[in-house]
Design a protein around this motif. Structure first.
Motif, short mmCIF file in Angstrom:
data_model
loop_
_atom_site.label_atom_id
_atom_site.label_comp_id
_atom_site.label_asym_id
_atom_site.label_seq_id
_atom_site.Cartn_x
_atom_site.Cartn_y
_atom_site.Cartn_z
N ILE A 50 0.84 -1.20 0.00
CA ILE A 50 0.00 0.00 0.00
C ILE A 50 0.87 1.25 0.00
N ASP A 51 1.93 1.23 0.81
CA ASP A 51 2.85 2.37 0.84
C ASP A 51 3.50 2.57 -0.53
N ARG A 52 3.92 1.50 -1.15
CA ARG A 52 4.56 1.62 -2.46
C ARG A 52 3.60 2.20 -3.48
N LEU A 53 2.36 1.76 -3.44
CA LEU A 53 1.34 2.28 -4.36
C LEU A 53 1.14 3.77 -4.14
N MET A 54 0.97 4.18 -2.90
CA MET A 54 0.70 5.57 -2.60
C MET A 54 1.90 6.47 -2.90
N GLU A 55 3.09 5.98 -2.61
CA GLU A 55 4.29 6.79 -2.80
C GLU A 55 4.67 6.96 -4.26
N ASN A 56 4.13 6.12 -5.13
CA ASN A 56 4.54 6.15 -6.54
C ASN A 56 3.41 6.46 -7.49
#
Length: 312
Positions: A184-190
Motif C-alpha cells: 500500500i505504501d509503495r502504491l501511494m508513494e509512486n
C-alpha cells in the motif's frame, strides 16, 4: 459522541451499502435466491441512499435507473478488476474502464447532484482470492517490472477517469499484490495524488494484518471512498491455521458489519477523516453468507451503528 466525528455530515458524506449482504458477486453459489428488487428495497428500508452494482442488477440502464430512483438510491461505484500485471490485458482493462465510465454517464445523465459515483479498481493480475487455494500463503508478491506495469496503467486510467470528472479509487484487497502495508505504501508513494486516490476498506486491511487506523492517519487526504466493514478475528486466525481459501473465509464469516466484530477504532478512523474534510461515499459492506446472516437485519445493525457514531 466526538465533536470531531460529528463534522462528517450528511451534506458531504453519503451512506451507501453493497449487495454483498444479499448475495456474493464473486462466488455466485453464496446465494439464497434474494431477487434484485428485494435487495434494493431493503437497502432503502434500512436507511441508505446509495449502492454499488451487483450481478443481479438489470443490464438495461433505464430499467435500473427507474428502480433505483423509485427507492431514492444512487449508484455509489462500479467496480473494475484491472489486469495490468499479466500479458495482453492492458487494452481490455482500459476498455472495461471506459465502459464503466459510460455506464455512470448514462445513470447520472448530467445531473447536478453532488453525490457522484467513484470508479473503484483493484489489480487482479496474479490474484489468488478467486481460486480454491489457501489465501495467505499464496498471495502474490509483484516484481519490480509488474509494479511498473501497474503504476503506469493506473496513471493511464486515472487520467481517463479524471477527464470524465470521476475519481479513480484504488482498493487494496485480500489475495492480491496490493494487500500488505508495504505494498500500500509503495502504491501511494509512486502514484500521482490527482490521479490515483485510495479506497479505505477497513475489513480487508484488518484481515491482512494492516492497521486501518494507521492507514487512515497516513493517507487521510488521499482517501476518497470508504468501504466500512468489520472482521471476526477468530475466523482470520482459522484462515491462517487451516489454510482456508477466500471463498471459504467468507462462508466462515470473516466479515461482518461495523460494530459487530473485532475492529474497535471506527470512531477514531471517522474522526481522522473528518479532520481532513472527507467528502464522498461511506459504503457499508459485509461479504456474508445470507443463509447465516439475515441481510436486512445486518443492514439495519450497521445503520444503527453509524447513527450512534456519527450522530445522524
Amino acid at each position: 459522541m466526538s465533536t470531531q466525528t460529528s463534522r462528517l455530515s450528511p451534506e458531504k458524506v453519503w451512506l451507501g451499502i453493497t449487495p454483498t449482504l444479499w448475495w456474493n458477486d464473486d462466488f455466485i453459489n453464496i446465494d439464497i435466491g434474494i431477487p434484485f428488487e428485494q435487495c434494493i428495497s431493503e437497502m432503502a428500508l434500512a436507511g441508505y441512499v446509495g449502492c454499488s452494482v451487483g450481478h443481479k442488477y438489470p443490464t438495461d440502464r433505464k430499467t435500473l435507473k427507474a428502480a433505483l430512483d423509485l427507492r431514492g438510491l444512487r449508484v455509489s461505484e462500479p467496480w473494475v478488476s484491472t489486469y495490468f500485471t499479466i500479458a495482453a490485458m492492458r487494452k481490455q482493462t482500459i476498455q472495461k474502464v471506459r465502459q464503466q465510465l459510460a455506464f455512470l454517464q448514462e445513470m447520472e445523465g448530467g445531473s447536478e447532484d453532488p453525490r457522484k459515483a467513484d470508479l473503484v479498481v483493484a489489480e487482479f493480475g496474479h490474484a489468488v482470492n478467486p481460486l480454491p487455494v489457501a489465501l495467505f500463503p499464496n498471495c502474490p508478491n509483484l516484481t519490480d517490472g509488474q509494479w511498473d506495469q501497474l503504476l503506469d496503467g493506473l496513471h493511464d486510467i486515472g487520467r481517463i477517469a479524471k477527464e470524465e470528472g470521476r475519481r479513480l479509487c484504488y482498493h487494496p484487497h485480500l489475495g492480491t499484490g496490493v494487500m500488505a502495508a508495504e505494498a500500500i505504501d509503495r502504491l501511494m508513494e509512486n502514484t500521482e495524488t490527482s490521479l490515483v486516490h485510495l479506497l479505505l476498506d477497513t475489513g480487508h486491511l484488518a484481515a491482512a494484518g494492516v492497521d486501518p487506523l494507521a492507514v487512515t492517519k497516513r493517507y487521510a487526504s488521499r482517501i476518497k471512498h470508504i468501504h466500512l466493514k468489520d472482521i471476526r478475528a477468530d475466523v482470520v486466525a482459522r484462515i491462517h491455521a487451516d489454510g482456508l481459501s477466500f471463498e471459504s473465509a467468507i462462508e466462515a464469516g470473516i466479515f461482518t458489519v461495523p460494530g459487530d466484530g473485532s475492529i474497535t477504532t471506527f470512531p477514531q478512523i471517522l474522526t481522522e477523516l473528518a479532520e481532513v474534510g472527507f467528502a464522498g461515499w461511506l459504503v457499508i459492506e459485509a461479504e456474508q453468507a445470507p443463509a447465516k446472516a439475515n441481510p436486512l437485519q445486518y443492514a439495519k445493525m450497521a445503520r444503527a451503528y453509524l447513527r450512534e457514531t456519527l450522530g445522524w
